[in-house]
Design a protein around this motif. Structure first.
Motif, mmCIF file in Angstrom:
data_model
loop_
_atom_site.group_PDB
_atom_site.id
_atom_site.type_symbol
_atom_site.label_atom_id
_atom_site.label_comp_id
_atom_site.label_asym_id
_atom_site.label_seq_id
_atom_site.Cartn_x
_atom_site.Cartn_y
_atom_site.Cartn_z
ATOM 1 N N SER A 15 -54.917 -9.185 -82.130
ATOM 2 C CA SER A 15 -55.603 -8.975 -80.859
ATOM 3 C C SER A 15 -57.053 -9.443 -80.978
ATOM 4 O O SER A 15 -57.772 -9.029 -81.883
ATOM 5 N N ARG A 16 -57.490 -10.341 -80.086
ATOM 6 C CA ARG A 16 -58.847 -10.868 -80.152
ATOM 7 C C ARG A 16 -59.683 -10.370 -78.991
ATOM 8 O O ARG A 16 -59.250 -10.440 -77.825
ATOM 9 N N PRO A 17 -60.887 -9.901 -79.297
ATOM 10 C CA PRO A 17 -61.746 -9.351 -78.245
ATOM 11 C C PRO A 17 -61.994 -10.367 -77.126
ATOM 12 O O PRO A 17 -62.223 -11.541 -77.383
ATOM 13 N N GLY A 18 -61.898 -9.885 -75.892
ATOM 14 C CA GLY A 18 -62.222 -10.749 -74.762
ATOM 15 C C GLY A 18 -61.064 -11.583 -74.251
ATOM 16 O O GLY A 18 -61.175 -12.235 -73.221
ATOM 17 N N THR A 19 -59.922 -11.581 -74.961
ATOM 18 C CA THR A 19 -58.784 -12.373 -74.477
ATOM 19 C C THR A 19 -57.899 -11.505 -73.575
ATOM 20 O O THR A 19 -57.821 -10.287 -73.769
ATOM 21 N N PRO A 20 -57.219 -12.098 -72.590
ATOM 22 C CA PRO A 20 -56.373 -11.309 -71.686
ATOM 23 C C PRO A 20 -55.263 -10.544 -72.415
ATOM 24 O O PRO A 20 -54.950 -9.410 -72.053
ATOM 25 N N ALA A 21 -54.683 -11.137 -73.463
ATOM 26 C CA ALA A 21 -53.579 -10.463 -74.145
ATOM 27 C C ALA A 21 -54.040 -9.175 -74.816
ATOM 28 O O ALA A 21 -53.241 -8.253 -75.022
ATOM 29 N N ALA A 22 -55.329 -9.091 -75.146
ATOM 30 C CA ALA A 22 -55.857 -7.897 -75.815
ATOM 31 C C ALA A 22 -55.782 -6.667 -74.920
ATOM 32 O O ALA A 22 -55.859 -5.536 -75.393
ATOM 33 N N GLU A 23 -55.608 -6.884 -73.612
ATOM 34 C CA GLU A 23 -55.498 -5.770 -72.658
ATOM 35 C C GLU A 23 -54.101 -5.161 -72.659
ATOM 36 O O GLU A 23 -53.887 -4.112 -72.069
#
Ligand code: SAH
Ligand code: SF4
Ligand code: F3S
Length: 439
Positions: A341-349
């Protein structure tokens, strides 16, 4: 090299992808033109530069552990210059200075060609952060290349895609294609120096769109032009997006002898629902059709790919669709990753898949990919292939090179020199390499 100006020694550690490797070679070239020489060891260097990667969390964490070591050294050696370049620098910017106050320079990837200007500011006693959006200038310094036979040439910087798991667009910025004339000039220069194999680089290299004095250039037209450069024997390109494989590029794989029969074409997943959530812009079926067309154009094409296991909300059935796709295509090479999970990416939500499930899926992916890789290598036994020789091997009289399909090949024979491209017959397949006889 003007070591006599006595600026001291430098050490560069490179993390991440080929884009970073190419940037590091250019930054080393800049440092040498400024009067730095390469250090014998990291802990002796007067300037330490980390060219960093943040694609997955473990890549980022590795950088912090390296930095801790150097920060400690700086406390007893204030003359040490500490530089963080690349994607972590771009992502973290000023907050890196708060985390590691010993740093002298934090510079994003778009600033690689400006290392000399930025270091001049550091020499005046400033702590410098260069992460603003920047038009990448053609660099005039000569890169200090690791190999004198195989080289990288950037053709496009940045990425305009929006894959929902990926930090690259935010750290590498918008796409900027280099001018076709500048690329050709660089290639001719490399050919004149004896380079034999060139890899055209971009995060999404087949989105290349160059504007020449005579109109628009896509990657296929560029390849056709570069194939005319005398002395260059092999061309390849990486990394390509399935959606940007146009008809002309597919045809080029059939027409251009110099274009190597190896293509890295990441698909990430075999499930349409996951592909959609990744925002890849194509289905599994689209990908399979594309592979068929590529193999029609170039039957001996060896395909490689990237896969992400345990993307958020991936079900067991969806994961198995990825395994099915792999079985259908039969890849010669694959890079497998557990979703991070990468900060700021949509998938991280989105909700993550449980860690143990992710580990298990990654392991199953690896088992399947390794077995295909081994089979592809064994399948070469008895075949005739080209090998570009790079260096002597460990046994006396032995030479090592890369086959047309990028397999490592060992040959024991007289009269081979680095840079020779020769035809061989493969005689055996070992753990990580092939043995062959010259024809
Ligand atoms: N531009 C290339 C790849 C860039 S990153 C492309 O589009 O194919 C290299 C690979 O890292 C990707 O193909 C993907 O498989 C993997 N990757 C990227 N972001 C990731 C993440 N957040 N977690 C796990 N793997 C990731
Ligand atoms: Fe990332 Fe997608 Fe761009 Fe590749 S194409 S760099 S995976 S956003
Ligand atoms: Fe890593 Fe940056 Fe390349 S995040 S993969 S070094 S573009």
């Amino acid at each position: 090299m003007t070591a006599e100006s006595g600026r001291g020694s430098y050490w560069i550690t490179t993390f991440g992808c080929q884009m970073n490797k190419a940037d590091s070679e250019r930054m080393a070239g800049i440092l040498e033109s400024m009067g730095y020489r390469e250090a014998q060891a990291e802990l002796e260097a007067d300037l330490v530069l980390y060219n960093t990667c943040t694609i997955r969390d473990n890549a980022e964490q590795k950088v912090y552990s390296y930095l801790g070591r150097q920060a400690q050294r700086k406390r007893t050696n204030p003359n040490l210059t500490l530089v963080v370049a690349g994607c972590v620098a771009q992502q973290e910017g000023e907050s890196l200075l708060r985390r590691v106050p010993e740093l002298d320079l934090v510079m994003g990837p778009q600033h690689a060609n400006r290392l000399d200007v930025l270091l001049a500011q550091v020499e005046q006693g400033q702590q410098v952060v260069a992460t603003e959006e920047h038009h990448i200038l053609e660099d005039i310094t000569t890169a200090r290349r690791d190999s004198s036979i195989c080289g990288w040439v950037n053709v496009i910087y940045g990425c305009n895609e929006r894959c929902t798991y990926c930090v690259v667009p935010s750290v590498r910025g918008k796409e900027q294609s280099r001018l076709p004339e500048a690329i050709k000039l660089e290639m001719e220069g490399l050919a004149a120096q004896g380079f034999k194999e060139i890899t055209l680089l971009g995060q999404n290299v087949n989105a290349y769109h160059g504007v020449g004095f005579d109109g628009d250039w896509g990657l296929a037209r560029l390849l056709r032009e570069l194939a005319k450069v005398d002395g260059l024997e092999r061309l390849r390109y990486t990394t390509s997006h399935p959606r940007d494989m146009d008809d002309d590029l597919i045809a080029a794989h059939g027409d251009l002898d110099k274009l190597m029969p190896y293509l890295h074409l990441p698909v990430q997943s075999g499930s349409d629902r996951i592909l959609k959530r990744m925002n890849r812009g194509h289905t599994a079926e689209d990908y399979l059709r594309l592979i068929e067309r590529l193999r029609d154009a170039r039957p001996d094409l060896l395909l490689s790919s990237d896969f992400i296991a345990a993307f958020p909300e991936e079900t067991e059935a969806e994961f198995e669709e990825t395994l099915d796709l792999i079985r259908t295509v039969n890849f010669g090479m694959a890079y497998t990753f557990k979703y991070s999970s990468r900060p700021g990416t949509p998938a991280a939500e989105r909700p993550d898949v449980a860690d143990e499930i992710g580990d298990d899926r990654l392991r199953r992916l690896q088992i399947l990919c390794t077995s295909q890789q081994r089979a592809a290598q064994e399948n070469m036994v008895g075949k005739e292939v080209g090998v570009l020789f790079e260096k002597p091997g460990r046994q006396p009289g032995q030479f090592v090179g890369k086959s047309d399909h990028l397999h490592a090949v060992h040959v024991t024979a007289e009269g081979i020199a680095p840079g020779d491209l020769r035809r061989v017959r493969v005689t055996a397949s070992g753990t990580n390499s092939l043995a062959a006889d010259l024809l």
